[in-house]
Scaffold this active site. Sequence first.
Site, PDB file in Angstrom:
ATOM      1  N   ALA A 198     -10.689 -28.507 -15.013  1.00  0.00           N
ATOM      2  CA  ALA A 198     -10.468 -27.478 -16.037  1.00  0.00           C
ATOM      3  C   ALA A 198     -10.745 -26.092 -15.455  1.00  0.00           C
ATOM      4  O   ALA A 198      -9.958 -25.159 -15.665  1.00  0.00           O
ATOM      5  CB  ALA A 198     -11.358 -27.747 -17.245  1.00  0.00           C
ATOM      6  N   TYR A 199     -11.847 -25.951 -14.755  1.00  0.00           N
ATOM      7  CA  TYR A 199     -12.187 -24.670 -14.151  1.00  0.00           C
ATOM      8  C   TYR A 199     -11.141 -24.264 -13.120  1.00  0.00           C
ATOM      9  O   TYR A 199     -10.647 -23.125 -13.121  1.00  0.00           O
ATOM     10  CB  TYR A 199     -13.562 -24.759 -13.508  1.00  0.00           C
ATOM     11  CG  TYR A 199     -14.024 -23.482 -12.852  1.00  0.00           C
ATOM     12  CD1 TYR A 199     -14.440 -22.403 -13.617  1.00  0.00           C
ATOM     13  CD2 TYR A 199     -14.047 -23.364 -11.459  1.00  0.00           C
ATOM     14  CE1 TYR A 199     -14.872 -21.219 -13.017  1.00  0.00           C
ATOM     15  CE2 TYR A 199     -14.477 -22.193 -10.851  1.00  0.00           C
ATOM     16  CZ  TYR A 199     -14.891 -21.121 -11.639  1.00  0.00           C
ATOM     17  OH  TYR A 199     -15.312 -19.954 -11.033  1.00  0.00           O
ATOM     18  N   SER A 200     -10.790 -25.171 -12.220  1.00  0.00           N
ATOM     19  CA  SER A 200      -9.828 -24.862 -11.164  1.00  0.00           C
ATOM     20  C   SER A 200      -8.483 -24.448 -11.747  1.00  0.00           C
ATOM     21  O   SER A 200      -7.880 -23.454 -11.319  1.00  0.00           O
ATOM     22  CB  SER A 200      -9.650 -26.072 -10.236  1.00  0.00           C
ATOM     23  OG  SER A 200     -10.869 -26.443  -9.623  1.00  0.00           O
ATOM     24  N   SER A 225      -7.864 -23.331 -14.805  1.00  0.00           N
ATOM     25  CA  SER A 225      -7.951 -22.085 -15.569  1.00  0.00           C
ATOM     26  C   SER A 225      -7.980 -20.871 -14.647  1.00  0.00           C
ATOM     27  O   SER A 225      -7.363 -19.838 -14.943  1.00  0.00           O
ATOM     28  CB  SER A 225      -9.188 -22.092 -16.479  1.00  0.00           C
ATOM     29  OG  SER A 225     -10.387 -22.029 -15.740  1.00  0.00           O
ATOM     30  N   LYS A 226      -8.661 -20.982 -13.521  1.00  0.00           N
ATOM     31  CA  LYS A 226      -8.708 -19.856 -12.593  1.00  0.00           C
ATOM     32  C   LYS A 226      -7.377 -19.675 -11.869  1.00  0.00           C
ATOM     33  O   LYS A 226      -7.000 -18.556 -11.505  1.00  0.00           O
ATOM     34  CB  LYS A 226      -9.857 -20.034 -11.600  1.00  0.00           C
ATOM     35  CG  LYS A 226     -11.234 -19.885 -12.233  1.00  0.00           C
ATOM     36  CD  LYS A 226     -11.417 -18.516 -12.881  1.00  0.00           C
ATOM     37  CE  LYS A 226     -12.814 -18.295 -13.404  1.00  0.00           C
ATOM     38  NZ  LYS A 226     -13.020 -16.946 -13.987  1.00  0.00           N
TER      39      LYS A 226
END
Length: 229
Positions: A135-137, A139-140
Amino acid sequence: MSYPDGVLALVTGGASGIGAAVATKLRADGVRVVTADLATGADEKLDVTDPEAVGALVEELGTVGILVHSAGIVGPAKALTETGLDEWQNTFRVNVDGTFLLCRAVAPGMVRNGWGRIVTMASIAAKDGNPTQSAYSASKAAVVGLTKSLGKELATTGVLVNTVAPAAVETPMNAHTDPAVLARSQALTPMGRFGKAEEIAELVAWLCSEQVSFSTGAVYDASGGRASY
């Protein structure tokens, strides 16, 4: 570093970490700075996922000449197959919707003035894709795409839009990151250490300055040598 006289900078995520370091650096350079955060310690309390709140703050401040959008979350540290839809969506709400809402709110005033600087905060994870941080990867990576697109849209207006992609940095946000993820990041970093918020702030301040005039829609790595493209 030089900036237009009287320019106002809005720094989100400004209560701690990279945002706070950026605010300190810009103030030292003579820039008027307003910090915004949900956490205590910022000048203004702001939920970056709330369009009404974002719009109201920007209207209250008047023309924002510099936006440093540093607000973000790490999100779940688990395998994609174990990640809940609510966790996925919340990570995107903060990291992507927040970036969209802040950029949308400040860009018109910058264009009217014929000058502006927007710096968003991506991550080396946007390029590498960190395991157990889908999710973080993702989203960034979306922040990178948004920044590139907006940079091209505003390329002839005097408004420059760039993003910074740090590797792991010693910040309160990473205090909640899975230690295994942090250990992996440090092992992949040729300098063999985490970055410091003050180091990222130096790069961000330069991107906000008048010294930068022919760069927009670009990704600036601050990864201790980890970035390979």
